[in-house]
Design a protein around this motif. Structure first.
Motif, PDB file in Angstrom:
ATOM      1  N   LEU A  88       8.637  35.066 -33.742  1.00  0.00           N
ATOM      2  CA  LEU A  88       8.561  35.747 -34.703  1.00  0.00           C
ATOM      3  C   LEU A  88       9.200  37.262 -34.422  1.00  0.00           C
ATOM      4  CD1 LEU A  88       4.719  35.243 -35.895  1.00  0.00           C
ATOM      5  CD2 LEU A  88       6.893  34.038 -36.436  1.00  0.00           C
ATOM      6  N   SER A  89       9.454  38.054 -35.497  1.00  0.00           N
ATOM      7  CA  SER A  89      10.243  39.161 -35.162  1.00  0.00           C
ATOM      8  C   SER A  89       8.818  40.172 -35.277  1.00  0.00           C
ATOM      9  CB  SER A  89      11.119  39.825 -36.549  1.00  0.00           C
ATOM     10  OG  SER A  89      10.316  39.860 -37.706  1.00  0.00           O
ATOM     11  N   ALA A  90       9.215  41.831 -34.950  1.00  0.00           N
ATOM     12  CA  ALA A  90       8.217  42.499 -34.936  1.00  0.00           C
ATOM     13  C   ALA A  90       7.485  42.702 -36.449  1.00  0.00           C
ATOM     14  CB  ALA A  90       8.821  43.793 -34.553  1.00  0.00           C
ATOM     15  N   ASN A  91       8.134  42.665 -37.335  1.00  0.00           N
ATOM     16  CA  ASN A  91       7.525  42.525 -38.674  1.00  0.00           C
ATOM     17  C   ASN A  91       7.123  41.085 -39.407  1.00  0.00           C
ATOM     18  OD1 ASN A  91       9.878  41.491 -39.064  1.00  0.00           O
ATOM     19  ND2 ASN A  91      10.826  42.983 -40.602  1.00  0.00           N
ATOM     20  N   GLY A  92       7.216  40.079 -38.594  1.00  0.00           N
ATOM     21  CA  GLY A  92       6.453  38.787 -38.940  1.00  0.00           C
ATOM     22  C   GLY A  92       7.427  37.689 -39.322  1.00  0.00           C
ATOM     23  N   PHE A 110       5.276  36.242 -41.650  1.00  0.00           N
ATOM     24  CA  PHE A 110       3.892  36.612 -41.358  1.00  0.00           C
ATOM     25  C   PHE A 110       3.371  37.670 -41.057  1.00  0.00           C
ATOM     26  CE2 PHE A 110       4.969  32.161 -39.660  1.00  0.00           C
ATOM     27  CZ  PHE A 110       3.786  31.309 -39.955  1.00  0.00           C
ATOM     28  N   PRO A 111       2.269  38.001 -41.612  1.00  0.00           N
ATOM     29  CA  PRO A 111       1.788  39.536 -41.502  1.00  0.00           C
ATOM     30  C   PRO A 111       1.611  39.897 -40.126  1.00  0.00           C
ATOM     31  CG  PRO A 111      -0.094  38.228 -42.047  1.00  0.00           C
ATOM     32  CD  PRO A 111       1.223  37.329 -42.225  1.00  0.00           C
ATOM     33  N   MET A 112       1.718  41.081 -39.675  1.00  0.00           N
ATOM     34  CA  MET A 112       1.698  41.614 -38.234  1.00  0.00           C
ATOM     35  C   MET A 112       0.973  42.822 -38.361  1.00  0.00           C
ATOM     36  SD  MET A 112       3.146  40.044 -35.987  1.00  0.00           S
ATOM     37  CE  MET A 112       4.626  39.008 -35.442  1.00  0.00           C
ATOM     38  N   PRO A 113       0.193  43.213 -37.288  1.00  0.00           N
ATOM     39  CA  PRO A 113      -0.706  44.358 -36.927  1.00  0.00           C
ATOM     40  C   PRO A 113       0.183  45.777 -36.881  1.00  0.00           C
ATOM     41  CG  PRO A 113      -0.992  43.019 -35.265  1.00  0.00           C
ATOM     42  CD  PRO A 113      -0.050  42.142 -36.203  1.00  0.00           C
ATOM     43  N   ASP A 114      -0.488  46.550 -36.631  1.00  0.00           N
ATOM     44  CA  ASP A 114       0.112  48.055 -36.456  1.00  0.00           C
ATOM     45  C   ASP A 114      -0.037  48.071 -34.784  1.00  0.00           C
ATOM     46  OD1 ASP A 114       0.435  48.354 -39.177  1.00  0.00           O
ATOM     47  OD2 ASP A 114      -1.521  49.475 -39.236  1.00  0.00           O
ATOM     48  N   ASN A 115      -0.661  47.375 -34.171  1.00  0.00           N
ATOM     49  CA  ASN A 115      -0.877  47.609 -32.653  1.00  0.00           C
ATOM     50  C   ASN A 115       0.192  46.822 -32.048  1.00  0.00           C
ATOM     51  OD1 ASN A 115      -1.587  47.601 -29.843  1.00  0.00           O
ATOM     52  ND2 ASN A 115      -3.895  47.704 -30.394  1.00  0.00           N
ATOM     53  N   PRO A 116       1.213  47.754 -31.525  1.00  0.00           N
ATOM     54  CA  PRO A 116       2.191  46.770 -30.871  1.00  0.00           C
ATOM     55  C   PRO A 116       1.701  45.851 -29.569  1.00  0.00           C
ATOM     56  CG  PRO A 116       2.162  49.093 -29.886  1.00  0.00           C
ATOM     57  CD  PRO A 116       1.212  49.298 -31.172  1.00  0.00           C
ATOM     58  N   ASP A 117       0.589  46.417 -28.929  1.00  0.00           N
ATOM     59  CA  ASP A 117       0.300  45.238 -27.943  1.00  0.00           C
ATOM     60  C   ASP A 117      -0.036  44.057 -28.643  1.00  0.00           C
ATOM     61  OD1 ASP A 117       0.712  47.078 -25.869  1.00  0.00           O
ATOM     62  OD2 ASP A 117      -1.327  47.873 -26.189  1.00  0.00           O
ATOM     63  N   LYS A 147       2.891  42.316 -29.623  1.00  0.00           N
ATOM     64  CA  LYS A 147       3.506  41.434 -28.563  1.00  0.00           C
ATOM     65  C   LYS A 147       2.964  40.379 -28.331  1.00  0.00           C
ATOM     66  CE  LYS A 147       5.026  42.471 -23.663  1.00  0.00           C
ATOM     67  NZ  LYS A 147       4.693  43.399 -22.642  1.00  0.00           N
ATOM     68  N   GLN A 148       1.619  40.025 -28.448  1.00  0.00           N
ATOM     69  CA  GLN A 148       1.027  38.679 -28.152  1.00  0.00           C
ATOM     70  C   GLN A 148       1.601  37.911 -29.248  1.00  0.00           C
ATOM     71  OE1 GLN A 148      -0.527  37.826 -25.280  1.00  0.00           O
ATOM     72  NE2 GLN A 148      -0.085  39.967 -24.532  1.00  0.00           N
ATOM     73  N   LEU A 149       1.751  38.312 -30.487  1.00  0.00           N
ATOM     74  CA  LEU A 149       1.820  37.101 -31.569  1.00  0.00           C
ATOM     75  C   LEU A 149       3.448  36.891 -31.612  1.00  0.00           C
ATOM     76  CD1 LEU A 149      -0.429  38.995 -34.383  1.00  0.00           C
ATOM     77  CD2 LEU A 149      -0.774  36.591 -32.912  1.00  0.00           C
ATOM     78  N   ARG A 150       4.370  37.547 -31.212  1.00  0.00           N
ATOM     79  CA  ARG A 150       5.800  37.047 -31.358  1.00  0.00           C
ATOM     80  C   ARG A 150       6.221  35.902 -30.743  1.00  0.00           C
ATOM     81  NH1 ARG A 150       9.919  41.831 -30.656  1.00  0.00           N
ATOM     82  NH2 ARG A 150      11.164  40.246 -31.475  1.00  0.00           N
ATOM     83  N   VAL A 151       5.458  35.233 -29.850  1.00  0.00           N
ATOM     84  CA  VAL A 151       5.997  33.735 -29.364  1.00  0.00           C
ATOM     85  C   VAL A 151       4.566  33.119 -29.550  1.00  0.00           C
ATOM     86  CG1 VAL A 151       6.574  32.520 -27.656  1.00  0.00           C
ATOM     87  CG2 VAL A 151       7.772  34.784 -27.887  1.00  0.00           C
ATOM     88  N   ILE A 152       4.741  31.936 -30.231  1.00  0.00           N
ATOM     89  CA  ILE A 152       3.308  31.237 -30.229  1.00  0.00           C
ATOM     90  C   ILE A 152       3.609  29.835 -30.024  1.00  0.00           C
ATOM     91  CG2 ILE A 152       1.247  30.541 -31.990  1.00  0.00           C
ATOM     92  CD1 ILE A 152       1.906  32.897 -33.430  1.00  0.00           C
ATOM     93  N   ASN A 153       2.719  28.829 -29.339  1.00  0.00           N
ATOM     94  CA  ASN A 153       3.031  27.685 -28.919  1.00  0.00           C
ATOM     95  C   ASN A 153       1.863  26.771 -30.044  1.00  0.00           C
ATOM     96  OD1 ASN A 153       5.132  27.710 -27.031  1.00  0.00           O
ATOM     97  ND2 ASN A 153       3.579  28.210 -25.642  1.00  0.00           N
ATOM     98  N   LEU A 154       2.460  26.032 -30.728  1.00  0.00           N
ATOM     99  CA  LEU A 154       1.392  25.353 -31.810  1.00  0.00           C
ATOM    100  C   LEU A 154       1.607  23.960 -31.681  1.00  0.00           C
ATOM    101  CD1 LEU A 154      -0.498  25.643 -34.374  1.00  0.00           C
ATOM    102  CD2 LEU A 154       1.845  25.334 -35.689  1.00  0.00           C
ATOM    103  N   THR A 155       0.434  23.300 -31.487  1.00  0.00           N
ATOM    104  CA  THR A 155       0.220  21.755 -31.364  1.00  0.00           C
ATOM    105  C   THR A 155      -0.325  21.285 -32.759  1.00  0.00           C
ATOM    106  OG1 THR A 155      -0.076  21.730 -29.260  1.00  0.00           O
ATOM    107  CG2 THR A 155      -0.885  19.657 -30.231  1.00  0.00           C
TER     108      THR A 155
END
Length: 310
Positions: free
Chosen positions: A257-261, A289-296, A299-307
């Motif tokens: 995901l990009s920084a803005n989701g 996807f919606p993104m939070p304001d907290n950059p940390d 950062k955790q949400l930009r790459v997601i592994n999904l099963t």
């Protein structure tokens, strides 16, 4: 009355002539060659020839008048007889005509009565025929009505039976559809539950990783990641469509995901190709996807592994 007058005139005429002859004989001068009687003397009376002729003429005129009167009477009598005969013939003709007219009228009356009786007979026969036909028509109508009612009952029963069968078939089909829908819903629920478990596992791993990275800040980041992860999971679930035949299959995807989701990329790591295509389609339909304001947290949400496992 006229005949009596004629007889009276004849008697008078004859009497006058007889008297006249007696007078002539009484006054005639008869000379005989015999001796004059002694004693009585008979004196002869002289008759005037002119007077005699006049009287004779009167007698002739009276006779002619009587003859003329008789002829006139005979003529009148013949005329009266002719008139009476004409009247008699006319009366006879009238009576004959009356009789003929009576016979004609009686014949016409008999013929009219015959025609009237014939018409009455024809009317009676026509009425009897019409009554018989009316009875036949009424019976035919009643039979047709009874037959129609019986057929209507049969049709109604057949229709009712068909409706019952149709309702039963419809109910069976609906039950089958409901059963299939229920099975599909259950399968989808099971698949969703597995997908939720996989997401929970993924986000739990992220959370554990963040916790390990340190203290309260790490816990806050982990909580935010878990909260957004739940949101992402719900958004993906709304677009994920899987078939029953894919039950038990799995697909592992990586979302970038990009920084803005915005979805930058979604790739298949492993699993069933059909299931992976459905999962990719669900992710791409979300698009952002919606993104939070907290950059940390971002950062955790930009790459997601999904099963994904239905």
């Amino acid at each position: 009355m006229k005949k009596s007058n004629y007889s009276k005139s004849v008697v008078i005429s004859v009497s006058i002539h007889a008297l006249f002859i007696m007078l002539l004989l009484w006054g005639a001068d008869f000379s005989f060659d015999h001796k004059q009687s002694v004693g009585n003397t008979i004196q002869a009376t002289m008759v005037d020839p002119a007077m005699l002729n006049q009287q004779a003429q009167q007698i002739r005129q009276q006779r002619q008048a009587a003859k003329d009167a008789e002829q006139a009477r005979q003529d009148r009598l013949e005329q009266q007889t002719a008139v009476l005969e004409k009247q008699r013939k006319a009366e006879a003709e009238r009576i004959r005509q009356l009789k003929e007219d009576k016979l004609t009228a009686e014949k016409a009356t008999r013929e009219a009565e015959k025609q009237r009786q014939l018409q009455q007979q024809q009317v009676a026969e026509a009425k009897a025929k019409a009554d018989a036909q009316a009875k036949v028509d009424a019976k035919a109508k009643a039979d047709a009505k009874a037959k129609a009612e019986a057929q209507a009952k049969v049709d109604a029963q057949v229709k009712a039976d068909a409706q019952v069968k149709a309702d039963k078939a419809k109910a069976d089909a609906q039950a089958k559809v409901d059963a299939q829908a229920k099975a599909a819903a259950k399968a989808k629920a099971d698949a969703q539950a597995k997908q939720d478990a996989a997401l929970n596992d993924m986000f739990s791993g992220l959370e554990a990783e963040n916790v390990q990275r340190g203290g309260a800040k790490g816990k806050h980041i982990a909580d935010e990641v878990a909260r957004y992860g739940t949101i992402y999971k719900q958004m993906i679930q709304q677009n994920l469509l899987v078939d029953q035949s894919l039950k038990g299959q799995q697909c592992k995807l990586t979302l970038r995901l990009s920084a803005n989701g915005l979805v930058l990329n979604v790739s298949q790591l492993a699993g069933n190709d059909t299931l992976c295509r459905a999962a990719k389609s669900a992710v791409l339909q979300v698009s952002e996807f919606p993104m939070p304001d907290n950059p940390d947290v971002v950062k955790q949400l930009r790459v997601i592994n999904l099963t994904v496992s239905p």
